[in-house]
Motif scaffolding. Sequence first.
Motif, PDB file in Angstrom:
ATOM      1  N   ASP A   1      -6.555 -52.508 -36.999  1.00 35.67           N
ATOM      2  CA  ASP A   1      -6.945 -51.764 -35.801  1.00 35.67           C
ATOM      3  C   ASP A   1      -6.319 -50.378 -35.823  1.00 35.67           C
ATOM      4  N   TRP A   2      -7.179 -49.376 -36.039  1.00 33.98           N
ATOM      5  CA  TRP A   2      -6.680 -48.011 -36.192  1.00 33.98           C
ATOM      6  C   TRP A   2      -6.227 -47.408 -34.857  1.00 33.98           C
ATOM      7  N   SER A   3      -6.841 -47.816 -33.762  1.00 33.41           N
ATOM      8  CA  SER A   3      -6.493 -47.234 -32.459  1.00 33.41           C
ATOM      9  C   SER A   3      -5.105 -47.677 -31.994  1.00 33.41           C
ATOM     10  N   SER A   4      -4.762 -48.941 -32.267  1.00 34.92           N
ATOM     11  CA  SER A   4      -3.459 -49.457 -31.840  1.00 34.92           C
ATOM     12  C   SER A   4      -2.416 -49.442 -32.954  1.00 34.92           C
ATOM     13  N   HIS A   5      -2.846 -49.058 -34.167  1.00 29.03           N
ATOM     14  CA  HIS A   5      -1.949 -49.051 -35.326  1.00 29.03           C
ATOM     15  C   HIS A   5      -1.364 -50.434 -35.570  1.00 29.03           C
ATOM     16  N   LYS A   6      -2.264 -51.423 -35.610  1.00 30.70           N
ATOM     17  CA  LYS A   6      -1.822 -52.789 -35.851  1.00 30.70           C
ATOM     18  C   LYS A   6      -2.669 -53.463 -36.927  1.00 30.70           C
ATOM     19  N   VAL A   7      -2.016 -54.335 -37.683  1.00 32.49           N
ATOM     20  CA  VAL A   7      -2.703 -55.231 -38.605  1.00 32.49           C
ATOM     21  C   VAL A   7      -2.649 -56.627 -37.993  1.00 32.49           C
ATOM     22  N   GLN A   8      -3.817 -57.165 -37.660  1.00 35.21           N
ATOM     23  CA  GLN A   8      -3.892 -58.479 -37.023  1.00 35.21           C
ATOM     24  C   GLN A   8      -4.092 -59.550 -38.097  1.00 35.21           C
ATOM     25  N   VAL A   9      -3.292 -60.618 -38.031  1.00 39.32           N
ATOM     26  CA  VAL A   9      -3.386 -61.696 -39.014  1.00 39.32           C
ATOM     27  C   VAL A   9      -3.797 -62.999 -38.342  1.00 39.32           C
ATOM     28  N   ASN A  10      -4.459 -63.847 -39.111  1.00 38.03           N
ATOM     29  CA  ASN A  10      -4.889 -65.163 -38.605  1.00 38.03           C
ATOM     30  C   ASN A  10      -3.771 -66.190 -38.769  1.00 38.03           C
ATOM     31  N   LEU A  11      -2.583 -65.835 -38.338  1.00 37.53           N
ATOM     32  CA  LEU A  11      -1.422 -66.700 -38.494  1.00 37.53           C
ATOM     33  C   LEU A  11      -0.633 -66.735 -37.191  1.00 37.53           C
ATOM     34  N   SER A  12      -0.056 -67.880 -36.907  1.00 37.93           N
ATOM     35  CA  SER A  12       0.884 -67.950 -35.790  1.00 37.93           C
ATOM     36  C   SER A  12       2.203 -67.314 -36.219  1.00 37.93           C
ATOM     37  N   HIS A  13       3.069 -67.086 -35.246  1.00 36.78           N
ATOM     38  CA  HIS A  13       4.396 -66.544 -35.551  1.00 36.78           C
ATOM     39  C   HIS A  13       5.110 -67.426 -36.582  1.00 36.78           C
ATOM     40  N   ASP A  14       5.102 -68.736 -36.337  1.00 38.27           N
ATOM     41  CA  ASP A  14       5.812 -69.653 -37.228  1.00 38.27           C
ATOM     42  C   ASP A  14       5.189 -69.690 -38.615  1.00 38.27           C
ATOM     43  N   ALA A  15       3.828 -69.649 -38.672  1.00 36.41           N
ATOM     44  CA  ALA A  15       3.146 -69.680 -39.969  1.00 36.41           C
ATOM     45  C   ALA A  15       3.470 -68.433 -40.783  1.00 36.41           C
ATOM     46  N   LEU A  16       3.555 -67.281 -40.103  1.00 39.49           N
ATOM     47  CA  LEU A  16       3.910 -66.051 -40.809  1.00 39.49           C
ATOM     48  C   LEU A  16       5.323 -66.149 -41.373  1.00 39.49           C
ATOM     49  N   MET A  17       6.232 -66.694 -40.588  1.00 41.19           N
ATOM     50  CA  MET A  17       7.619 -66.786 -41.037  1.00 41.19           C
ATOM     51  C   MET A  17       7.808 -67.769 -42.190  1.00 41.19           C
ATOM     52  N   GLN A  18       6.788 -68.602 -42.444  1.00 42.88           N
ATOM     53  CA  GLN A  18       6.838 -69.530 -43.571  1.00 42.88           C
ATOM     54  C   GLN A  18       6.333 -68.904 -44.867  1.00 42.88           C
ATOM     55  N   LYS A  19       5.798 -67.688 -44.779  1.00 44.18           N
ATOM     56  CA  LYS A  19       5.323 -67.004 -45.981  1.00 44.18           C
ATOM     57  C   LYS A  19       6.515 -66.652 -46.875  1.00 44.18           C
ATOM     58  N   PRO A  20       6.293 -66.581 -48.188  1.00 40.26           N
ATOM     59  CA  PRO A  20       7.424 -66.371 -49.099  1.00 40.26           C
ATOM     60  C   PRO A  20       8.059 -64.993 -48.955  1.00 40.26           C
ATOM     61  N   GLU A  21       9.380 -64.963 -49.062  1.00 41.80           N
ATOM     62  CA  GLU A  21      10.105 -63.701 -49.089  1.00 41.80           C
ATOM     63  C   GLU A  21      10.010 -63.129 -50.503  1.00 41.80           C
ATOM     64  N   ILE A  22       9.823 -61.822 -50.602  1.00 42.23           N
ATOM     65  CA  ILE A  22       9.610 -61.218 -51.915  1.00 42.23           C
ATOM     66  C   ILE A  22      10.717 -60.227 -52.239  1.00 42.23           C
ATOM     67  N   ASP A  23      11.127 -60.236 -53.495  1.00 42.70           N
ATOM     68  CA  ASP A  23      12.089 -59.278 -54.020  1.00 42.70           C
ATOM     69  C   ASP A  23      11.296 -58.188 -54.733  1.00 42.70           C
ATOM     70  N   MET A  24      11.207 -56.989 -54.138  1.00 40.15           N
ATOM     71  CA  MET A  24      10.371 -55.925 -54.679  1.00 40.15           C
ATOM     72  C   MET A  24      10.893 -55.387 -56.010  1.00 40.15           C
ATOM     73  N   ASP A  25      12.128 -55.732 -56.374  1.00 42.53           N
ATOM     74  CA  ASP A  25      12.679 -55.293 -57.657  1.00 42.53           C
ATOM     75  C   ASP A  25      12.244 -56.194 -58.808  1.00 42.53           C
ATOM     76  N   ARG A  26      11.489 -57.264 -58.485  1.00 36.33           N
ATOM     77  CA  ARG A  26      11.098 -58.205 -59.542  1.00 36.33           C
ATOM     78  C   ARG A  26       9.590 -58.203 -59.810  1.00 36.33           C
TER      79      ARG A  26
END
Length: 242
Positions: free
Chosen positions: A203-228
């Motif tokens: 959403d360009w007007s609100s500057h948001k990226v909307q995802v089809n995930l609940s708060h808890d489901a998002l927090m279950q996504k893998p953490e990434i190490d950008m140096d790897r």
Amino acid sequence: MISHKQMKQYSIHATDGDIGGCKDILFDDQDFVARYLVADTNSWLPLSRKVVISPIAVTKVNTEEQWLSINMSSQSIKEGPSIDEHKPVSREYEETLFKYFGYGYYWIGPGAWGDFSHPTQLVDQDLEREVEQAPAQPTNHLRSCNEVHGYDVETLNDDVGHITDFIFDNDGWTLQLFIIDTHNWLPGGKKLAVRPADVKNIDWSSHKVQVNLSHDALMQKPEIDMDRLADAAYLEAILAKA
């Protein structure tokens, strides 16, 4: 794999010398693929005219020395169609650009690159035949990584984090992962990897990226190490979990 932040450190080698560095990546928010690299031309073009380069032209990506080469001369880029940096790339402009460089149209066909799986397969296609087969002008889906960087992430419950990076493969140039930083929302936050399939809307007007995930489901996504990102086995594991 390569991140948007990494790409902004890359230099671009034309067939007759360097043409500057990569300033931005324009991606398609429908097929989630990089459509254009934006070159910073301060060092060789008057008034720093905006130059967009299709991945079709990329012949090699050197991740160790941080450069990419293209099969175009600096003169051909200089004489190519100009574009206003502060306006979106229109489909009409894309047609002019692709005709000038002799590329087939990626928007004709079912895949992210039309009838092909790889951008370089669009070189030397029959443009006149494709124009005849072209459907009515579709909606433009091009978006700037620089613009979307920093957008808040809206889950089904609340806002959690913001977009901090994008990971592309440097072969088919598909957008593999959005990276979400939760440090501004949660103590001891993380950088989480989310697949484009989980993105509902940008959403360009609100500057948001909307995802089809609940708060808890998002927090279950893998953490990434950008140096790897250079570790293929590590990235494969992250993609499997995302």
